[in-house]
Each structure stands twice: as structure tokens, then as C-alpha cells.
Design an enzyme around this catalytic site. Sequence first.
Site, mmCIF file in Angstrom:
data_model
loop_
_atom_site.group_PDB
_atom_site.id
_atom_site.type_symbol
_atom_site.label_atom_id
_atom_site.label_comp_id
_atom_site.label_asym_id
_atom_site.label_seq_id
_atom_site.Cartn_x
_atom_site.Cartn_y
_atom_site.Cartn_z
ATOM 1 N N LYS A 128 63.718 36.261 23.258
ATOM 2 C CA LYS A 128 64.063 37.002 24.104
ATOM 3 C C LYS A 128 64.297 37.803 25.414
ATOM 4 C CE LYS A 128 60.454 39.523 21.243
ATOM 5 N NZ LYS A 128 60.001 38.393 21.344
ATOM 6 N N ARG A 174 58.372 47.269 17.318
ATOM 7 C CA ARG A 174 57.305 45.445 16.983
ATOM 8 C C ARG A 174 56.866 46.451 15.672
ATOM 9 N NH1 ARG A 174 56.492 42.496 21.750
ATOM 10 N NH2 ARG A 174 54.635 41.270 20.934
ATOM 11 N N ARG A 185 55.500 27.693 26.576
ATOM 12 C CA ARG A 185 55.766 28.108 28.193
ATOM 13 C C ARG A 185 54.661 28.530 29.052
ATOM 14 N NH1 ARG A 185 57.481 34.668 24.861
ATOM 15 N NH2 ARG A 185 54.994 33.854 23.679
ATOM 16 N N ARG A 245 50.270 32.170 29.314
ATOM 17 C CA ARG A 245 49.281 33.023 29.148
ATOM 18 C C ARG A 245 49.118 33.110 27.997
ATOM 19 N NH1 ARG A 245 54.400 36.145 26.150
ATOM 20 N NH2 ARG A 245 52.939 36.755 25.000
ATOM 21 N N ARG A 295 47.780 35.151 14.746
ATOM 22 C CA ARG A 295 47.481 36.576 14.030
ATOM 23 C C ARG A 295 48.814 37.658 14.762
ATOM 24 N NH1 ARG A 295 46.334 40.777 12.048
ATOM 25 N NH2 ARG A 295 46.013 42.585 12.695
HETATM 26 P P1 AMP Z 1 55.296 40.328 24.126
HETATM 27 O O1 AMP Z 1 54.853 39.695 25.834
HETATM 28 O O2 AMP Z 1 56.384 40.993 23.942
HETATM 29 O O3 AMP Z 1 54.868 38.986 23.743
HETATM 30 O O4 AMP Z 1 53.646 41.249 23.430
HETATM 31 C C1 AMP Z 1 52.676 40.564 24.496
HETATM 32 C C2 AMP Z 1 52.002 41.492 23.571
HETATM 33 O O5 AMP Z 1 51.604 42.589 24.462
HETATM 34 C C3 AMP Z 1 51.447 41.702 21.742
HETATM 35 O O6 AMP Z 1 50.920 40.559 21.095
HETATM 36 C C4 AMP Z 1 51.172 42.900 21.907
HETATM 37 O O7 AMP Z 1 49.363 43.005 21.694
HETATM 38 C C5 AMP Z 1 51.447 43.831 22.961
HETATM 39 N N1 AMP Z 1 52.800 44.690 22.581
HETATM 40 C C6 AMP Z 1 53.716 44.324 23.366
HETATM 41 N N2 AMP Z 1 54.518 45.097 23.245
HETATM 42 C C7 AMP Z 1 54.655 45.583 22.053
HETATM 43 C C8 AMP Z 1 54.741 47.005 21.008
HETATM 44 N N3 AMP Z 1 56.098 47.980 21.018
HETATM 45 N N4 AMP Z 1 53.866 47.631 20.402
HETATM 46 C C9 AMP Z 1 51.859 47.925 20.244
HETATM 47 N N5 AMP Z 1 52.119 45.782 21.426
HETATM 48 C C10 AMP Z 1 52.795 45.299 22.357
#
Ligand code: AMP
Length: 223
Positions: A13, A88, A127, A162, A173
Amino acid sequence: MIIIMLGAQGTGKGTVAGIISEQTNWPQISTGDIFRKNISEKTELGIEANKYMSKGNLVPDEITIPMVADRLSQEDAKQGAILDGFPRNIKQAQKLDEILKDMGKQVDLVVNLSTPREEIIDRMLTRVVCSNPDCKTTYNTKLHPPKVEGVCDKCGAPLKQREDDSNSEAINRRLEIYENQTAPLVEYYKEKGVLRTETVSVSINRMGKDVAQDIIQLVKKGE
Ligand code: AMP
């Protein structure tokens, strides 16, 4: 134009959103990146968000939704924006519709990136991300490695994994949350007639950059 990137972790993404952003000049709004920047700067938001992120849980809507509303209201997002990692869940999607309506806008296109499940975990484990929060370029040590191992091609900063990609509990999870809370958005946007599903897979040799070019063509046609 408001574009949403949808798809499980590691499907690309961020990569697709980054390419579209470079070519359109619309900002890529990644909620995960905003949280990670705040964590590295040890802000109040970062400290709070990290309690949830480190375990693979979603940061509460009460924190996330106003943060996105504020970002969308900024000057550089006037012409368009690419949302990456938001919404999300259904509540976030409904609130986003309200926020955009108040701005006289709407969700124009949802790009749903689909990747075979067996590839997803491998993509998370391989990654690596640039540690410079202003660069944050993502690499994959198998699919698109940096020129020099462990060093960002763009800014020379060290690459790191990460935290939530190196912890199997957090990975599981996040995948569970994706299935239960995020995947229903595919139907939500299908019903609105704005969904476009693209398969990104090593097995069919279709990568994020190919998808990005298709989307850019689509955007240009729509302008
Ligand atoms: P990502 O980089 O998109 O994989 O997001 C990493 C983490 O950030 C996720 O596992 C959530 O803990 C938090 N996060 C990112 N976007 C959201 C969202 N829209 N709502 C809630 N938590 C989010």
C-alpha cells in the site's frame, strides 16, 4: 480526488501510495507513518499510540479519526490525497465520509491490493524501512533490496525492521484485526461503486509499481 489504499499488511500500500503521490503531488497520508514519527519523537501522541501499536492493536478511533481529519484539512491536501492505512474499520470509514462531506468531497477511488496469504507473512518478515522519519522508504530484502545492504538508497540512513514486523504475536494480531475489522471495508466500498481490486503477487509477477502506473492512468483519465 481522494484515494484510499486498502489491503493487508505488506501488500505494498505504502509503495503504491508513494508512487501515486510523487506523480500527482497529492500527499500520501499514512496513519502508521504519522504514529511512527510521533513515537520516534517521543511526543504525547507517540507514547499513547505505541501502547497499542507494539502489541499489533489498532490505536483507538478517538485518537486516529481527529488526527486524519486535521491532516485532510491542511492546504496541501486541497486538490487530493492518498490515504494509506486509514480507514481500518467501518466506524472510521463512516466518519471519513462525514468529514469529507463537510468539506464538499467524497471518496473517489479505493484501491484494494490483494496478495496471497502465504506471501503476506513473508513480506512482513522481509520488510525493512529507512530509519530517517522524513524518508521512511520501504524495501524488501527479497523482492526489492537496497543497493547496499542495510543502507537507504535515497538518503543513506540505516534501514531497520519495524518493531511490529519482528514480533510474531503482533503479526498474528494485525492479521486477525485485518480479517475481522478491515476486510469488511471491501464490501462497504464495493457497494458505493468506488472499489478497484488489484492482485499484487510474486507468483503472478505483478508488483506494486505496475499497479501504481495503472492507477495513475485512471486518475489522469478522470481529471
Ligand atoms: P501500518 O503502518 O499501516 O501497518 O500501521 C501500523 C500500526 O499503526 C497499526 O498496526 C496500528 O497499531 C496503527 N494504525 C495505523 N493506522 C491506523 C488506523 N487507521 N486506526 C488505528 N490504528 C492504526
